[in-house]
Scaffold this motif. Structure first.
Motif, PDB file in Angstrom:
ATOM      1  N   ARG A   4      48.539  17.380  68.644  1.00 42.04           N
ATOM      2  CA  ARG A   4      47.857  16.259  68.001  1.00 42.04           C
ATOM      3  C   ARG A   4      47.001  15.487  68.989  1.00 42.04           C
ATOM      4  O   ARG A   4      47.429  15.166  70.102  1.00 42.04           O
ATOM      5  N   ARG A   8      44.032   8.219  65.845  1.00 40.72           N
ATOM      6  CA  ARG A   8      43.776   8.696  64.486  1.00 40.72           C
ATOM      7  C   ARG A   8      42.411   8.197  64.016  1.00 40.72           C
ATOM      8  O   ARG A   8      42.072   7.029  64.207  1.00 40.72           O
ATOM      9  N   GLY A 157      46.670  17.143  59.281  1.00 40.09           N
ATOM     10  CA  GLY A 157      46.161  16.157  58.335  1.00 40.09           C
ATOM     11  C   GLY A 157      45.850  16.689  56.963  1.00 40.09           C
ATOM     12  O   GLY A 157      45.281  15.982  56.120  1.00 40.09           O
ATOM     13  N   VAL A 433      39.054  14.365  58.728  1.00 39.61           N
ATOM     14  CA  VAL A 433      39.924  15.273  59.482  1.00 39.61           C
ATOM     15  C   VAL A 433      39.120  16.410  60.118  1.00 39.61           C
ATOM     16  O   VAL A 433      39.626  17.107  61.014  1.00 39.61           O
ATOM     17  N   ARG A 441      41.808  15.979  64.747  1.00 39.22           N
ATOM     18  CA  ARG A 441      43.233  15.719  64.952  1.00 39.22           C
ATOM     19  C   ARG A 441      43.914  16.694  65.903  1.00 39.22           C
ATOM     20  O   ARG A 441      44.959  16.392  66.456  1.00 39.22           O
TER      21      ARG A 441
END
Length: 468
Positions: A4, A8, A157, A433, A441
């Protein structure tokens, strides 16, 4: 492990000055307003300006859609994410031999491999515009493997329906039962579904994944049906991909596969029957009457020589049909655009008609065809961007792939020429995303290294006979 990236991405509240697919045609120069993860309004474009007509500062919540085309995200109604580590395994073998070969890879799965495989498959799907995936997990007694799959889905995501595998009839040959090495009691599997439901985020819902009608006894089916009904879960099952299901059910029970499922109480509007190549008229009527859906997997069916699903007949009978890619073991790529095109073409070839399965029909199937079986409301405009639908959207730019140019008809270009290269931006719940064709991500370089490390020769078992 985790691949990850941080932080975000911020959500988008407006897609500005874009051409939108409405479900029936293209509407140019519109603004699509998003709120709380849902499409709130589709309105004529209004250029942004200050109080005196001067330009305003760029709003990070506005996605510039000028020159681009906006469609709903695809729902990949069937895949096996862990198969992204066994591409090419069992190539050229009949279905049951192929299943045994892939089964060796499934037995070798670890939490680390499950995480990498899931991240790879989910991201590959997103990069082709698939904002929802329906994961049909093989039964597996390891809680850690399931946790790893859940973690990877969250990291990528994507929106997902995670089908937790269940079976209660053991048979190493896979003819009348499932691989005993991967099985556990139904009570244990059901308890783990409840555990996973509590651990999943807002984008992942749980379901039950039944390998095929041969893998559950009638008491087992009744238990699964009751468990799913109490929790309003999707039940997905491989059904009639070839003639094996009917042949085995008739041999062991004296019933057809569809009658066997009906006896077990599995047929209802939350049933997603996968493949359906050999569904006859009686089976189609039974599924239609119950409100069940079929996941159509054209590329996988061609790859394994299973045949051509009777999609025209299913739709005519009133059966809901969604589009699926299937796992990388039988389709090799998680490319929904390739599957969209191949699906239309194989049905046209089979019917010897070029006027079937146009862009509108294919987008309705690929975006919303199995919505009810997945627990989603029937859309007001199937396949179209409209108020009330989830803000799971794909922004296409044809100029990203010169092989799609010039564009005389955007729908035709999408259906006949579209590749993942034209996917510019993907939103899930209004969050970006994928931006500029790249995940926001996931550390793609680290994922690539992990996939290279996961490679190596696979042991292929001896041939298991010719039964299909």
């Amino acid at each position: 492990m985790s691949l990850r990236l941080a932080p975000r991405p911020r959500p988008v509240h407006t897609v500005s000055d874009v051409t939108v697919w409405t479900g029936a045609g293209w509407q140019a120069h519109v603004d699509v307003a998003l709120a709380d993860g849902v499409v709130d309004e589709v309105r004529d474009h209004t250029p942004a300006s200050g109080p005196d007509g001067a330009g305003v500062l760029e709003d990070p919540g506005v996605l510039d859609g000028s020159g681009a085309y906006l469609i709903p995200g695809f729902a990949n109604t069937h895949t096996h994410v862990q198969q992204s580590l066994c591409r090419g395994v069992g190539e050229g073998r009949p279905l049951l031999e192929w299943l045994l070969a892939v089964g060796e890879s499934m037995n070798a799965v670890t939490p680390e491999r499950a995480y990498v495989a899931t991240a790879a498959a989910a991201l590959e799907g997103l990069l082709s515009g698939a904002t929802t995936l329906v994961e049909h997990m093989w039964p597996n007694p390891s809680a850690e493997v399931h946790d790893a799959v859940l973690a990877a889905l969250d990291d990528v995501g994507v929106r997902a329906v995670l089908g937790r595998g269940v079976a209660d009839r053991a048979d190493p040959s896979r003819r009348w039962g499932f691989d005993p090495r991967l099985m556990q009691s139904l009570d244990s599997a059901f308890a783990d579904v409840d555990r996973l439901r509590g651990a999943s985020g807002e984008r992942v819902t749980l379901g039950l994944a039944v390998p095929n009608p041969r893998s559950l006894t009638i008491p087992g089916m009744r238990a699964a049906a009751a468990f799913a009904a109490e929790r309003d879960l999707t039940v997905m099952i491989h059904l009639s991909e070839t003639g094996t299901d009917d042949a085995m059910c008739r041999e062991h029970t004296g019933m057809s596969a569809i009658d066997y499922l009906a006896e077990g109480g599995l047929i209802g509007e939350r049933l997603l029957a996968v493949h359906g190549v050999e569904l006859d008229a009686a089976a189609r009527r039974t599924l239609a009457a119950a409100g069940a859906a079929v996941s159509w997997n054209p590329v996988s069916n061609m790859r394994l020589g299973s045949g051509v699903a009777p999609v025209t007949e299913l739709l005519a009978a009133g059966v809901a049909v969604g589009l699926g890619v299937d796992g990388a073991g039988s389709n090799d790529r998680q490319d929904m655009l390739e599957t969209l095109r191949a699906g239309a073409y194989v049905q046209r070839a089979h019917a010897r008609r070029a006027d079937l399965f146009d862009t509108a029909a294919m987008l309705a199937i690929a975006c919303d065809g199995a919505a009810r079986a997945l627990g989603q409301p029937d859309p007001a405009a199937p396949g179209g961007v409209a108020p009330g639908r989830l803000a799971d959207l794909t922004l296409l730019r044809f100029e990203r792939d010169f092989a799609c140019l010039p564009v005389s008809d955007p729908g035709a270009s999408l259906l006949t020429c579209g590749t993942p290269r034209i996917v510019d931006t993907v939103l899930v719940g209004g969050e970006v995303v994928v931006a500029d064709g790249r995940s926001t991500r996931i550390d793609v370089e680290a994922l690539t290294r992990a996939l290279l490390a996961a490679g190596g020769p696979q042991r292929v078992p001896e041939k298991a006979g010719t039964l299909k």
